[in-house]
Write a protein that holds these residues in place. Structure first.
Motif, PDB file in Angstrom:
ATOM      1  N   ALA A  38       0.846  -1.192   0.000  1.00 30.31           N
ATOM      2  CA  ALA A  38       0.000   0.000   0.000  1.00 30.31           C
ATOM      3  C   ALA A  38       0.884   1.245   0.000  1.00 30.31           C
ATOM      4  N   LEU A  39       0.668   2.118  -0.988  1.00 30.47           N
ATOM      5  CA  LEU A  39       1.458   3.349  -1.122  1.00 30.47           C
ATOM      6  C   LEU A  39       0.564   4.473  -1.644  1.00 30.47           C
ATOM      7  N   THR A  40       0.778   5.674  -1.156  1.00 27.32           N
ATOM      8  CA  THR A  40       0.070   6.811  -1.722  1.00 27.32           C
ATOM      9  C   THR A  40       0.700   7.167  -3.066  1.00 27.32           C
ATOM     10  N   ARG A  41      -0.034   7.906  -3.892  1.00 27.82           N
ATOM     11  CA  ARG A  41       0.422   8.191  -5.251  1.00 27.82           C
ATOM     12  C   ARG A  41       1.659   9.068  -5.289  1.00 27.82           C
ATOM     13  N   HIS A  42       1.837   9.922  -4.273  1.00 19.90           N
ATOM     14  CA  HIS A  42       2.968  10.839  -4.283  1.00 19.90           C
ATOM     15  C   HIS A  42       4.047  10.452  -3.268  1.00 19.90           C
ATOM     16  N   CYS A  43       3.957   9.242  -2.730  1.00 19.26           N
ATOM     17  CA  CYS A  43       4.917   8.808  -1.712  1.00 19.26           C
ATOM     18  C   CYS A  43       6.319   8.723  -2.295  1.00 19.26           C
ATOM     19  N   GLY A  44       7.281   9.334  -1.616  1.00 18.45           N
ATOM     20  CA  GLY A  44       8.660   9.309  -2.083  1.00 18.45           C
ATOM     21  C   GLY A  44       9.288   7.934  -2.001  1.00 18.45           C
ATOM     22  N   PHE A  45       8.681   7.020  -1.222  1.00 18.96           N
ATOM     23  CA  PHE A  45       9.230   5.668  -1.092  1.00 18.96           C
ATOM     24  C   PHE A  45       8.758   4.756  -2.226  1.00 18.96           C
ATOM     25  N   ARG A  46       7.831   5.238  -3.019  1.00 19.22           N
ATOM     26  CA  ARG A  46       7.262   4.399  -4.084  1.00 19.22           C
ATOM     27  C   ARG A  46       8.322   3.941  -5.091  1.00 19.22           C
ATOM     28  N   PRO A  47       9.157   4.843  -5.630  1.00 20.13           N
ATOM     29  CA  PRO A  47      10.200   4.371  -6.558  1.00 20.13           C
ATOM     30  C   PRO A  47      11.232   3.484  -5.885  1.00 20.13           C
ATOM     31  N   VAL A  48      11.455   3.680  -4.590  1.00 21.63           N
ATOM     32  CA  VAL A  48      12.399   2.826  -3.850  1.00 21.63           C
ATOM     33  C   VAL A  48      11.882   1.398  -3.829  1.00 21.63           C
ATOM     34  N   VAL A  49      10.607   1.246  -3.489  1.00 18.61           N
ATOM     35  CA  VAL A  49       9.998  -0.083  -3.426  1.00 18.61           C
ATOM     36  C   VAL A  49       9.968  -0.731  -4.802  1.00 18.61           C
ATOM     37  N   SER A  50       9.579   0.029  -5.807  1.00 25.33           N
ATOM     38  CA  SER A  50       9.477  -0.513  -7.166  1.00 25.33           C
ATOM     39  C   SER A  50      10.824  -1.017  -7.660  1.00 25.33           C
ATOM     40  N   VAL A  63      -3.102  -0.908  -2.720  1.00 23.31           N
ATOM     41  CA  VAL A  63      -3.864   0.306  -2.430  1.00 23.31           C
ATOM     42  C   VAL A  63      -3.156   1.474  -3.091  1.00 23.31           C
ATOM     43  N   ASP A  64      -3.857   2.198  -3.932  1.00 15.97           N
ATOM     44  CA  ASP A  64      -3.307   3.371  -4.625  1.00 15.97           C
ATOM     45  C   ASP A  64      -4.205   4.549  -4.284  1.00 15.97           C
ATOM     46  N   GLU A 123      -4.595   8.826  -2.516  1.00 12.73           N
ATOM     47  CA  GLU A 123      -4.010  10.116  -2.175  1.00 12.73           C
ATOM     48  C   GLU A 123      -3.902  10.293  -0.662  1.00 12.73           C
ATOM     49  N   SER A 124      -4.562   9.428   0.095  1.00 10.96           N
ATOM     50  CA  SER A 124      -4.717   9.620   1.533  1.00 10.96           C
ATOM     51  C   SER A 124      -3.828   8.685   2.346  1.00 10.96           C
ATOM     52  N   ASP A 125      -3.075   9.271   3.271  1.00  9.53           N
ATOM     53  CA  ASP A 125      -2.279   8.466   4.199  1.00  9.53           C
ATOM     54  C   ASP A 125      -3.185   7.638   5.107  1.00  9.53           C
ATOM     55  N   ARG A 126      -4.332   8.207   5.466  1.00  8.77           N
ATOM     56  CA  ARG A 126      -5.261   7.481   6.327  1.00  8.77           C
ATOM     57  C   ARG A 126      -5.754   6.198   5.658  1.00  8.77           C
ATOM     58  N   THR A 127      -6.019   6.280   4.365  1.00  7.66           N
ATOM     59  CA  THR A 127      -6.466   5.085   3.633  1.00  7.66           C
ATOM     60  C   THR A 127      -5.405   3.999   3.691  1.00  7.66           C
ATOM     61  N   ILE A 128      -4.156   4.391   3.535  1.00  2.24           N
ATOM     62  CA  ILE A 128      -3.051   3.436   3.603  1.00  2.24           C
ATOM     63  C   ILE A 128      -2.986   2.814   4.990  1.00  2.24           C
ATOM     64  N   GLU A 129      -3.062   3.638   6.030  1.00  2.61           N
ATOM     65  CA  GLU A 129      -2.980   3.140   7.402  1.00  2.61           C
ATOM     66  C   GLU A 129      -4.093   2.149   7.700  1.00  2.61           C
ATOM     67  N   VAL A 130      -5.314   2.489   7.300  1.00  2.00           N
ATOM     68  CA  VAL A 130      -6.460   1.614   7.563  1.00  2.00           C
ATOM     69  C   VAL A 130      -6.298   0.287   6.827  1.00  2.00           C
TER      70      VAL A 130
END
Length: 290
Positions: A183-195, A209-210, A212-219
């Motif tokens: 689960a990553l937000t669309r603008h998360c800086g860790f996204r390219p690291v994980v990919s 999970v894709d 815009e919300s950090d809360r959505t990721i947490e849940v």
């Protein structure tokens, strides 16, 4: 409790430094009798003789010599406080931009300290992703930013380096499922690291999970539907670190500090407070690792 009066201490200090009441009165823009009265009031409040008046000039008694050091410090501190709280140089607004996941625990302490020490400086906090913060900083919309990056960009100062870890639901099993659901937000800086890591390791994974919300990721992660990367020590309380041997190592990320060169008299105290607080965190980590 009995309190010393700064005005009488200032008169005492001036008499001691000027070598006499008459000269001190001129420096203080007071009459000689007014200065003498203040000195008498100070001696009566302490129950001590501070000046030896037996000779032609004015000399300090042993008690006066002892008081002199304290009086100088108290007068200097009084003047510093008054100047800091009333001078227009210490009045204004600063905008501090912080990457979402490094707001706690440092930023609340820094904001409290700035409010206490510089009450006429309004510190506005904004929270956003690193890429957004750097764009705002480049446009001059933010005075100071804190980012999370593999390494600082031009003008950036690393203040703390932290491991990037996998987190999931307490006692969860999502990390065992393949393809691994992330689960990553669309603008998360860790996204390219994980990919990049997944491609290098050849690990089967999917973006579960894709949002815009950090809360959505947490849940989603708390519900054991996916896992997510978080800086060690900065995860929400309802998430749990996954054992390091079970998933690929994500490496480290630096918390980087960028500051505008404008208004250094306002910005420098903020930078000092941020460096000090992150220095405390770094010290704790060093002790824990020892």
């Amino acid at each position: 409790m009995r309190n010393l009066d700064i005005t009488t201490l200032r008169s005492f200090l001036t008499v001691a430094e000027a070598g006499g009441v008459t000269r001190a009165a001129g420096f203080l823009n007071l009459t000689q009798s007014a200065v003498s009265m203040q000195l008498k009031r100070l001696e009566e409040s302490l129950g001590l003789a501070l000046l030896d008046r037996s000779g032609r000039g004015v000399a300090l008694t042993p008690a006066g010599e002892q008081l002199l050091t304290y009086a100088r410090r108290m007068v200097e501190l009084n003047d510093e406080i008054y100047a800091r709280l009333t001078a227009t140089d210490w009045k204004g607004e600063l905008v501090l931009g912080v990457q979402h996941d490094v707001v706690y625990p440092v930023i609340p302490r820094v904001m409290k300290k700035m409010q206490r020490d510089f009450p006429r400086v309004r510190l506005q906090l904004i929270s956003a992703y690193t890429a957004v913060l750097k764009e705002q900083f480049a446009r001059g919309e933010v005075d100071v930013i804190l980012t999370t990056e593999a390494e600082p960009g031009e003008g950036g100062e690393p203040v703390l380096e932290l491991p990037l870890r996998w987190y999931g639901a307490p006692n969860g099993t999502a990390w065992k499922v393949r393809p691994l659901r992330v689960a990553l937000t669309r603008h998360c800086g860790f996204r390219p690291v994980v990919s990049a890591l997944m491609e290098r390791e050849g690990l089967d994974w999917e973006l579960a999970v894709d949002s815009e919300s950090d809360r959505t990721i947490e849940v989603s992660v708390a519900a054991d539907l996916a896992v997510t990367p978080v800086l060690e020590g900065h995860a929400p309380a309802h998430l749990e670190m996954i054992p390091m041997d079970d998933l690929p190592d994500l490496g480290t990320q630096a918390i980087c500090l960028y500051a505008s060169s404008a208004r250094p008299h306002l910005i420098e105290p903020l930078l000092e407070a941020l460096r000090a607080e992150f220095g405390v965190l770094r010290g704790r980590r060093d002790i824990a690792a020892a």
